[in-house]
Design a protein around this motif. Structure first.
Motif, PDB file in Angstrom:
ATOM      1  N   ARG A 228       1.046  -1.232  -0.130  1.00 34.94           N
ATOM      2  CA  ARG A 228      -0.555  -0.033  -0.123  1.00 34.94           C
ATOM      3  C   ARG A 228       0.765   0.889   0.312  1.00 34.94           C
ATOM      4  NH1 ARG A 228      -4.571  -1.221   3.851  1.00 34.94           N
ATOM      5  NH2 ARG A 228      -3.358  -1.831   5.549  1.00 34.94           N
TER       6      ARG A 228
ATOM      7  N   LYS B  18      -4.548  -4.931  -1.079  1.00 34.22           N
ATOM      8  CA  LYS B  18      -3.582  -3.380  -0.771  1.00 34.22           C
ATOM      9  C   LYS B  18      -2.721  -2.412  -1.912  1.00 34.22           C
ATOM     10  CE  LYS B  18      -3.753  -5.357   3.701  1.00 34.22           C
ATOM     11  NZ  LYS B  18      -3.392  -5.947   4.865  1.00 34.22           N
ATOM     12  N   THR B  19      -2.604  -2.933  -3.643  1.00 30.16           N
ATOM     13  CA  THR B  19      -2.416  -2.329  -4.020  1.00 30.16           C
ATOM     14  C   THR B  19      -3.337  -1.622  -4.484  1.00 30.16           C
ATOM     15  OG1 THR B  19      -0.912  -4.271  -4.282  1.00 30.16           O
ATOM     16  CG2 THR B  19      -0.859  -2.443  -6.266  1.00 30.16           C
TER      17      THR B  19
ATOM     18  N   GLU C  42      -5.618  -0.466  -3.031  1.00 34.01           N
ATOM     19  CA  GLU C  42      -6.311   0.905  -2.183  1.00 34.01           C
ATOM     20  C   GLU C  42      -4.602   1.960  -2.044  1.00 34.01           C
ATOM     21  OE1 GLU C  42      -6.238  -0.756   2.169  1.00 34.01           O
ATOM     22  OE2 GLU C  42      -7.612  -2.396   1.405  1.00 34.01           O
ATOM     23  N   GLY C  43      -3.512   1.479  -2.133  1.00 31.34           N
ATOM     24  CA  GLY C  43      -2.753   2.300  -2.606  1.00 31.34           C
ATOM     25  C   GLY C  43      -2.258   3.181  -3.305  1.00 31.34           C
TER      26      GLY C  43
END
Lengths: 344, 344
Positions: free
Chosen positions: A213, B235-236, B238-239
């Motif tokens: 993230r 999570k990628t 989200e980031g």
């Protein structure tokens, strides 16, 4: 500085490749370029597009390796393709670097076979520069390898750190392990094992786990992952950026009011779009190979090829490969003593 | 419909959890809620925030399991925590579903231990709904399991397909395997093995590989991955979303002209931001457990908890779990005959 360019790799070959090469030599007079590929096709393309090769040379190649064949066919069936010829030329010092927008798998197989790895490197890695908020971030491996051991990831960390320092000018780059949390026990056995060995590697500035993230927030300068995970991260980023920027465009085009609104923020939006434009980023170096090999994005247009060629030149000029070569411990003094038994 | 809610899971507990529970009962009068946790602390919080519990019940629990302890401690040391008590109540039919914003690891361990898996399910999976351009997409496993075999991924495909159909109302949902390319040989041994078994599974509408780049373009309705990869993808996403939306905000705030421009597109921007707002999406079901367990985002505020509670109710009302139970082949008629030997 002589760059060998595969004129027939990529979706927009040969026209955009040739245009990119021409643009590169116009912007940098110290660059010489040799295009590889069926020379009649190259010259036809030049004629049809009213281009002027100038001092750019052409090396004939009998065939072109398609993007959807088994990459291992570069060894025999496509041994005389524009890609294979280019790599062999690099191996024989007929140029300082090689660039292709063709099949990633074939570039990796071909580079390993013809140019070979730096002595002591078990697996090379594709390193991609991603656009962090505060500057570029190197993500590797983005697909050169299926399976990696903790020791291989540790090596990637070392090579990536040197690349970031020598080519991108980042001092003492922070090296992070791509993971789903910061605690040392996060991830799978691979991440936990890699964490252990990287922590003990005094040749890198290891920060621990880098939450994926936080990659684009520059939590690390170099982000290390196995080939599958790195490729997943990269492609997920591309997909989200494409979706969001596309949705933005829809919002702006939806009415006269919104179109007018766009004028007020056009400069900022342009900057944002550029940040995520793979064409501007240039290609991805195959780090761990004896000489500079750059894989340009398959959909590269002339501008992307030009930038990939510049990146190849930077890589060659930086001396990074010599530093990597000197940094690799001899067989006796391995980074992690269990390396020979840990190999997966 | 009775929902058990862990009042002490998550960063904003207990106040936001309690507020969310109250909001849920106000919007849906058919919902009853039981909060678990140290009752004196719950009543104090209600008083300090001038809240009114109404018909919401409170079940006392002696302790609270912190988010950073070993999740396995829910078995003994934190056996009487608000989370453990809630899961045990669900197991004993004192409610129809359970929601917690606490430690994901502990919810998974606790659910497996107290509520148990549907008979025949080897591994449950955390399913997260992500905001595709044309509608919601279910991504699983997002972190319940470290290691998965091809057969386990096949199971996820089946369970996810049923969830998507029964709970989200998508007919004959397309099931895709998260991968770095569409060809069947892409990815690692795990993806290649999973592709083989899923292709033969006539209980799912298997589309083949789903390029992660295309997840948000609704290439598939259900996207299957091992727990690490699924968590990485999530999570990628989200980031990148956070980074881009944050950059957008910076652009708009940069001058009087840009602020004015924002007014023209405010509605559209608001819609975009909402699309990626984890608070609106609600929590993630732990699919494969005998009864509905929803893991809400750790940073959940009242609105997110309210939506997670609604999702728990939808899951309970849908009958999806019964359908999953009936769809699981007996030991003799496994989906893939080599299942018992392929287990990793």
């Amino acid at each position: 500085m002589k760059i060998i360019v595969d004129a027939f790799g990529g979706d927009n070959a040969p026209a955009e490749i040739i245009k990119g090469a021409i643009a590169a030599t116009q912007e940098r007079e110290d660059l010489q370029i040799i295009l590889t590929g069926p020379s009649s096709q190259i010259h036809n393309c030049v004629k049809m597009n009213s281009l002027d090769l100038g001092d750019i040379e052409v090396r004939d190649a009998k065939s072109i390796i398609p993007v959807d064949v088994d990459p291992f066919k570069i060894r025999h069936e496509y041994n005389e393709s524009s890609m294979a010829i280019g790599l062999k030329m690099l191996a024989e010092d007929e140029g300082d670097a090689f660039v292709s927008a063709g099949s990633t798998g074939a570039v990796v197989v071909g580079a390993n076979l013809f140019v070979k790895r730096i002595k002591g490197v078990r697996k090379p890695a594709i390193g991609t520069i991603v656009p962090g908020k505060k500057g570029p971030v190197l993500l590797m491996d983005c697909g050169a390898n299926d399976n990696c051991s903790p020791d291989v990831l540790n090596f990637f960390g070392l090579m990536g750190s040197i690349y970031m320092e020598k080519v991108m000018g980042v001092e003492n780059p922070k090296v992070g392990l791509a993971n789903i949390g910061v605690e040392p026990n996060k991830g799978t056995d691979l991440q936990r094992g890699a964490y252990e060995v990287m922590e003990k590697n005094d040749k890198i500035n290891f920060m621990g786990n880098c939450e994926v993230r936080d990659i684009l927030f520059n939590a690390a300068d170099v982000v290390i992952a196995d080939g599958f995970t790195g490729n997943i991260i990269l492609k997920t980023m591309e997909g989200v950026a494409k979706m969001l920027l596309g949705s933005l465009k829809d919002i702006y085009l939806s009415s006269a009011v919104t179109k007018l609104s766009y004028l007020g923020v056009r400069k900022g939006m342009h900057g944002l779009k550029n940040q995520f434009d793979t064409k501007k980023i240039g290609g991805a170096p195959l780090i761990g190979i004896n000489k500079p090999v750059i894989k340009a994005h398959g959909s590269s247009n002339a501008e992307a090829m030009k930038n990939a060629i510049f990146q190849a030149a930077s890589y060659a000029e930086s001396g990074a490969i010599d530093v990597i070569r000197d940094s690799i411990p001899s067989k006796r003094e391995r980074i992690s003593p269990e390396a020979n038994t840990n190999e997966s």
